[in-house]
Design a protein around this motif. Sequence first.
Motif, PDB file in Angstrom:
ATOM      1  N   CYS A   1      24.920  15.658  42.511  1.00  0.00           N
ATOM      2  CA  CYS A   1      24.260  15.402  43.795  1.00  0.00           C
ATOM      3  C   CYS A   1      24.503  16.546  44.783  1.00  0.00           C
ATOM      4  N   ALA A   2      25.727  17.091  44.781  1.00  0.00           N
ATOM      5  CA  ALA A   2      26.045  18.201  45.682  1.00  0.00           C
ATOM      6  C   ALA A   2      25.215  19.436  45.336  1.00  0.00           C
ATOM      7  N   LEU A   3      25.099  19.741  44.044  1.00  0.00           N
ATOM      8  CA  LEU A   3      24.320  20.900  43.625  1.00  0.00           C
ATOM      9  C   LEU A   3      22.843  20.720  43.956  1.00  0.00           C
ATOM     10  N   LEU A   4      22.333  19.517  43.740  1.00  0.00           N
ATOM     11  CA  LEU A   4      20.932  19.254  44.071  1.00  0.00           C
ATOM     12  C   LEU A   4      20.707  19.327  45.579  1.00  0.00           C
ATOM     13  N   ALA A   5      21.699  18.877  46.360  1.00  0.00           N
ATOM     14  CA  ALA A   5      21.581  18.962  47.815  1.00  0.00           C
ATOM     15  C   ALA A   5      21.577  20.412  48.275  1.00  0.00           C
ATOM     16  N   LYS A   6      22.399  21.241  47.657  1.00  0.00           N
ATOM     17  CA  LYS A   6      22.405  22.667  47.971  1.00  0.00           C
ATOM     18  C   LYS A   6      21.059  23.293  47.607  1.00  0.00           C
ATOM     19  N   ALA A   7      20.532  22.914  46.442  1.00  0.00           N
ATOM     20  CA  ALA A   7      19.218  23.410  46.041  1.00  0.00           C
ATOM     21  C   ALA A   7      18.148  22.971  47.033  1.00  0.00           C
ATOM     22  N   THR A   8      18.274  21.749  47.546  1.00  0.00           N
ATOM     23  CA  THR A   8      17.325  21.249  48.534  1.00  0.00           C
ATOM     24  C   THR A   8      17.332  22.115  49.782  1.00  0.00           C
ATOM     25  N   LEU A   9      18.523  22.515  50.224  1.00  0.00           N
ATOM     26  CA  LEU A   9      18.619  23.413  51.381  1.00  0.00           C
ATOM     27  C   LEU A   9      17.855  24.706  51.133  1.00  0.00           C
ATOM     28  N   GLU A  10      17.996  25.256  49.944  1.00  0.00           N
ATOM     29  CA  GLU A  10      17.327  26.520  49.663  1.00  0.00           C
ATOM     30  C   GLU A  10      15.816  26.338  49.538  1.00  0.00           C
ATOM     31  N   VAL A  11      15.369  25.154  49.120  1.00  0.00           N
ATOM     32  CA  VAL A  11      13.935  24.878  49.134  1.00  0.00           C
ATOM     33  C   VAL A  11      13.435  24.848  50.579  1.00  0.00           C
ATOM     34  N   VAL A  12      14.238  24.280  51.471  1.00  0.00           N
ATOM     35  CA  VAL A  12      13.885  24.266  52.889  1.00  0.00           C
ATOM     36  C   VAL A  12      13.801  25.695  53.424  1.00  0.00           C
ATOM     37  N   ASN A  13      14.807  26.512  53.110  1.00  0.00           N
ATOM     38  CA  ASN A  13      14.762  27.918  53.529  1.00  0.00           C
ATOM     39  C   ASN A  13      13.507  28.612  52.989  1.00  0.00           C
ATOM     40  N   TYR A  14      13.166  28.278  51.772  1.00  0.00           N
ATOM     41  CA  TYR A  14      11.998  28.877  51.121  1.00  0.00           C
ATOM     42  C   TYR A  14      10.724  28.601  51.910  1.00  0.00           C
ATOM     43  N   ILE A  15      10.489  27.335  52.247  1.00  0.00           N
ATOM     44  CA  ILE A  15       9.241  27.006  52.947  1.00  0.00           C
ATOM     45  C   ILE A  15       9.268  27.492  54.393  1.00  0.00           C
ATOM     46  N   GLU A  16      10.441  27.611  54.975  1.00  0.00           N
ATOM     47  CA  GLU A  16      10.538  28.051  56.376  1.00  0.00           C
ATOM     48  C   GLU A  16      10.234  29.533  56.556  1.00  0.00           C
ATOM     49  N   HIS A  17      10.462  30.332  55.503  1.00  0.00           N
ATOM     50  CA  HIS A  17      10.386  31.786  55.694  1.00  0.00           C
ATOM     51  C   HIS A  17       9.598  32.517  54.622  1.00  0.00           C
ATOM     52  N   TYR A  18       8.952  31.790  53.726  1.00  0.00           N
ATOM     53  CA  TYR A  18       8.284  32.430  52.599  1.00  0.00           C
ATOM     54  C   TYR A  18       7.287  33.513  53.059  1.00  0.00           C
ATOM     55  N   GLY A  19       7.481  34.718  52.549  1.00  0.00           N
ATOM     56  CA  GLY A  19       6.513  35.787  52.704  1.00  0.00           C
ATOM     57  C   GLY A  19       6.458  36.473  54.053  1.00  0.00           C
ATOM     58  N   ILE A  20       7.203  35.996  55.025  1.00  0.00           N
ATOM     59  CA  ILE A  20       7.158  36.597  56.354  1.00  0.00           C
ATOM     60  C   ILE A  20       8.068  37.827  56.386  1.00  0.00           C
ATOM     61  N   GLU A  21       7.574  38.880  57.010  1.00  0.00           N
ATOM     62  CA  GLU A  21       8.304  40.148  57.023  1.00  0.00           C
ATOM     63  C   GLU A  21       8.522  40.605  58.458  1.00  0.00           C
ATOM     64  N   ARG A  22       9.666  41.236  58.676  1.00  0.00           N
ATOM     65  CA  ARG A  22      10.026  41.720  60.020  1.00  0.00           C
ATOM     66  C   ARG A  22      10.796  43.026  59.898  1.00  0.00           C
ATOM     67  N   PRO A  23      10.423  44.045  60.663  1.00  0.00           N
ATOM     68  CA  PRO A  23      11.245  45.257  60.704  1.00  0.00           C
ATOM     69  C   PRO A  23      12.633  44.935  61.255  1.00  0.00           C
ATOM     70  N   LEU A  24      13.647  45.543  60.711  1.00  0.00           N
ATOM     71  CA  LEU A  24      15.020  45.224  61.098  1.00  0.00           C
ATOM     72  C   LEU A  24      15.283  45.502  62.573  1.00  0.00           C
ATOM     73  N   ASN A  25      14.578  46.465  63.130  1.00  0.00           N
ATOM     74  CA  ASN A  25      14.830  46.824  64.525  1.00  0.00           C
ATOM     75  C   ASN A  25      13.963  46.030  65.507  1.00  0.00           C
ATOM     76  N   GLN A  26      13.168  45.101  64.993  1.00  0.00           N
ATOM     77  CA  GLN A  26      12.310  44.303  65.874  1.00  0.00           C
ATOM     78  C   GLN A  26      12.992  42.988  66.223  1.00  0.00           C
ATOM     79  N   PRO A  27      13.004  42.572  67.501  1.00  0.00           N
ATOM     80  CA  PRO A  27      13.588  41.268  67.864  1.00  0.00           C
ATOM     81  C   PRO A  27      12.881  40.124  67.146  1.00  0.00           C
ATOM     82  N   VAL A  28      13.626  39.085  66.841  1.00  0.00           N
ATOM     83  CA  VAL A  28      13.049  37.916  66.170  1.00  0.00           C
ATOM     84  C   VAL A  28      12.106  37.211  67.138  1.00  0.00           C
ATOM     85  N   GLN A  29      10.909  36.939  66.670  1.00  0.00           N
ATOM     86  CA  GLN A  29       9.888  36.279  67.466  1.00  0.00           C
ATOM     87  C   GLN A  29       9.552  34.913  66.860  1.00  0.00           C
ATOM     88  N   PRO A  30       8.906  34.025  67.631  1.00  0.00           N
ATOM     89  CA  PRO A  30       8.544  32.715  67.088  1.00  0.00           C
ATOM     90  C   PRO A  30       7.659  32.796  65.847  1.00  0.00           C
TER      91      PRO A  30
END
Length: 367
Positions: A255-284
Amino acid sequence: MWKYLKFCLFHALTLPFFIGVSLGGLWMALGLGCLLLVIVAGDVLAGDDRTEPDYHYSWLLNGLLYSSLPLIMLLFFSLLWSVSSQDLFGYGQWLHQWSGYDALAARAQNQWWHYLALSAGAALLIAMVATVPAHELTHRTSNRLAMLVGRWLLAFSWDSSFSIEHVYGHHRYVGTARDPATAPRGRTVYAHILYATLGGNISAWQIEQKRLARLKQPVLSYHNRFLRGVAMSLCLCVLAYALAGWQGLLLFSLCALLAKATLEVVNYIEHYGIERPLNQPVQPYHSWNSTKRISSWASFNLTRHSHHHARAQLPFYQLKPYPDAPNLPTGYLGSMLLALIPPLWFRLMTPKLAQWDQQYGRHGARR
């Protein structure tokens, strides 16, 4: 009061899980079934929540965050009771006396495959009841109680290092190649789970090494927050074994491993494919957002992720919906299920990314 009570949804969604464990057999899928039905169907039927209410009693909302710890401990106990050779703390006997239902006899009839749905439901609940509140609490870096409770909540998914990497790594490098939580275009969610888990732990260790070097403290010592987090999870493993033997340890570990995997699925959908230059401030627009009502209520406004990345120190009840930010195809759990089918996910997200490129530029520099 509704604007406060709506954030109790995650409490209510644990009840079917506890009922299913107590009834045993096929009923152990009740928790998973209710989560999918209420959140996925609820997002479709209940629409969007774009309100920005004023909260004059923030202590009520903070209390809900801290209530996650006793709630996740109850879930932990129920998992162990379901596989224990004993009636832990007399729960089965108490239930029989109170309701007349012989939960111990029902438990004796459980088959191994009943635990598949139970484990999936428990993993989703650990992510919702423990990881989501922990995410909020561990952003409050100046509050020692919040950090302590948050790290213990993360220990239930073997992920106390998240409190290091997420706050000091992810928020700094989101959208860049240096962020393990940001999935590049074309990567499947399954590859991302492995990459982000390994990369996140390496990043957390390196961040902690640098912090200890600045403080002139030894890496292999009590001062190392990474090692203390590992010790927290090991304590839970020892407790699981002490209460329910190898079966309890294996079930909790799964259950703990699956819960950790669930977190990474959340990270995946939250940020998939979006790109930002390192020197650019984070925007909405450097993360995917969602305004779906039920997902927002069940996750302490985690769905308002665009504002969270723009203003990481704001408490969840001050986050704005940002309806004009880049939006996911649906709510969080629905998007997570879509991500589990990579061809469907890519088909949905490719035009969204093309639109993102057109609006903000290929590398996130607004045109």
